[in-house]
Design a protein around this motif. Structure first.
Motif, short mmCIF file in Angstrom:
data_model
loop_
_atom_site.label_atom_id
_atom_site.label_comp_id
_atom_site.label_asym_id
_atom_site.label_seq_id
_atom_site.Cartn_x
_atom_site.Cartn_y
_atom_site.Cartn_z
N LEU A 124 31.84 52.43 -22.50
CA LEU A 124 32.57 50.72 -21.67
C LEU A 124 32.00 49.58 -22.84
N CYS B 217 41.72 48.62 -26.27
CA CYS B 217 40.63 47.84 -26.08
C CYS B 217 40.69 47.93 -24.43
N ASP B 218 41.59 49.17 -24.17
CA ASP B 218 41.26 49.31 -23.02
C ASP B 218 41.46 50.72 -22.47
N CYS C 42 36.83 47.83 -31.02
CA CYS C 42 37.57 48.54 -30.13
C CYS C 42 38.90 48.78 -30.85
N ASN D 290 46.72 49.08 -27.05
CA ASN D 290 46.10 48.67 -26.59
C ASN D 290 44.94 49.45 -27.02
N THR E 182 44.21 56.15 -29.40
CA THR E 182 44.64 55.31 -27.79
C THR E 182 46.12 56.16 -27.57
N ARG F 241 34.24 50.92 -25.68
CA ARG F 241 35.98 50.24 -25.34
C ARG F 241 36.08 48.81 -25.26
N LYS F 242 35.52 48.50 -25.20
CA LYS F 242 35.75 47.43 -25.06
C LYS F 242 35.20 45.47 -25.79
#
Length: 307
Positions: A37, A59-60, A46, A57, A51, A40-41
């Motif tokens: 977590l 960062c999600d 990130c 995105n 992805t 990734r955030k």
């Protein structure tokens, strides 16, 4: 309703959780649980991660990562249905979160996956969950003392736990067994423990397997007059333990502790009366001396583990 109950339980145990988080084992476990977590955030990190999101995105969480996290939540809830103590609930969350993180890191970047897996191996080898060191009225046996203690007085009933220090189930059950000893220990009802992982002869003598596949740890044995009367969990013909939940309610009901405790208090009163007759002293009418003697639990000669 279930959510409200969970929140109330969490708030009730919050001081205990705070004490746990101060221990190195739980601090490290928590950091490893939230590692993916954070990666990734984390801003500045990130943006450089891969992805599969359509909007790009990074960062999600993408849809596959959400599936893995939802599956993790379902597994933790299923395992916690049979958890007894709060330690087991937290332990299940930490364990399966680390497994999910290994999958997520390998899917994100094989180098991050190898690094996280190496950290998990180092953690398992160096960090052990803290042993229970709270109050208890328990005598710890060795292979040389257990038979002598069980046969010393035929009027004394013993409840003996066979455990192994490496077993997480035994570690989780330790505070439950200690609490029972505080409630029911008296002159005629005693509580004992023996480490069959250390004393293999005791394991063979009382037919308690230390194999993880047998699932016989921990085992509770009831002795009266030096003979085994019953045990939980029971064992089938294949040597595997029959599923049984180790909580206070089940133990009190199956071992009939309330009735045993009342009978044992009568034995304690008989010993006190006999001692007073031998000393030629009788308590005055209305005195609380006899009452205090009969209700005070007998202190064990050995009540802590050899660390």
């Amino acid at each position: 309703m279930g959510l409200i109950t969970g929140v109330c339980t969490f708030l009730y145990h919050l001081p205990q959780i705070y004490k746990w988080l101060l221990k190195p084992y739980y601090i490290t476990s928590f950091l490893m649980t939230v590692a993916f977590l954070v990666v990734r955030k984390a801003p500045g990190l990130c943006e450089h991660l891969a992805t599969q999101r359509e909007d790009g995105n990074s960062c999600d969480f993408d849809w596959r990562e959400m599936e893995i996290l939802m599956f993790l939540s379902a597994i933790v809830m299923m395992k916690n249905r049979r958890a007894i103590t709060l330690e087991q609930h937290i332990g299940n969350l930490f364990l399966f979160s680390k497994v999910a993180n290994v999958i997520l890191f390998f899917r994100l970047d094989i180098r991050l996956g190898i690094l996280y897996l190496a950290l998990c191996v180092a953690f398992v080898m160096t960090c052990k969950p803290p042993l229970y060191m709270g109050p208890e009225y328990i005598k710890y046996f060795s292979d040389k003392t257990i038979d002598e203690e069980l046969q010393r007085d035929s009027r004394v009933t013993w409840i003996v736990e066979c455990y192994a220090n490496w077993s997480s189930d035994c570690q989780s059950f330790a505070p439950v067994f200690a609490n029972l000893s505080l409630k029911y220990n008296c002159a005629g009802l005693r509580f004992g423990k023996v480490d069959i992982g250390r004393f293999g002869e005791v394991s063979e003598r009382y037919r308690v397997s230390t194999s993880p596949l047998a699932k016989q740890l921990p085992s509770l044995l009831l002795f009266q007059g030096g003979r085994e009367i019953m045990r939980r969990p029971m064992v089938d013909n294949k040597g595997r333990a029959v599923s049984w939940t180790f909580n206070e309610e089940n133990i009190i009901r199956e071992f009939n502790l309330n009735e045993l405790f009342q009978k044992s208090k009568k034995l304690n009163k008989g010993r006190s009366a006999k001692g007073q007759e031998e000393n030629g002293s009788h308590p005055e009418e209305g005195s609380d001396e006899l009452h205090a003697d009969t209700n005070a639990p007998e202190q064990p000669t050995e009540s802590k583990k050899d660390q």
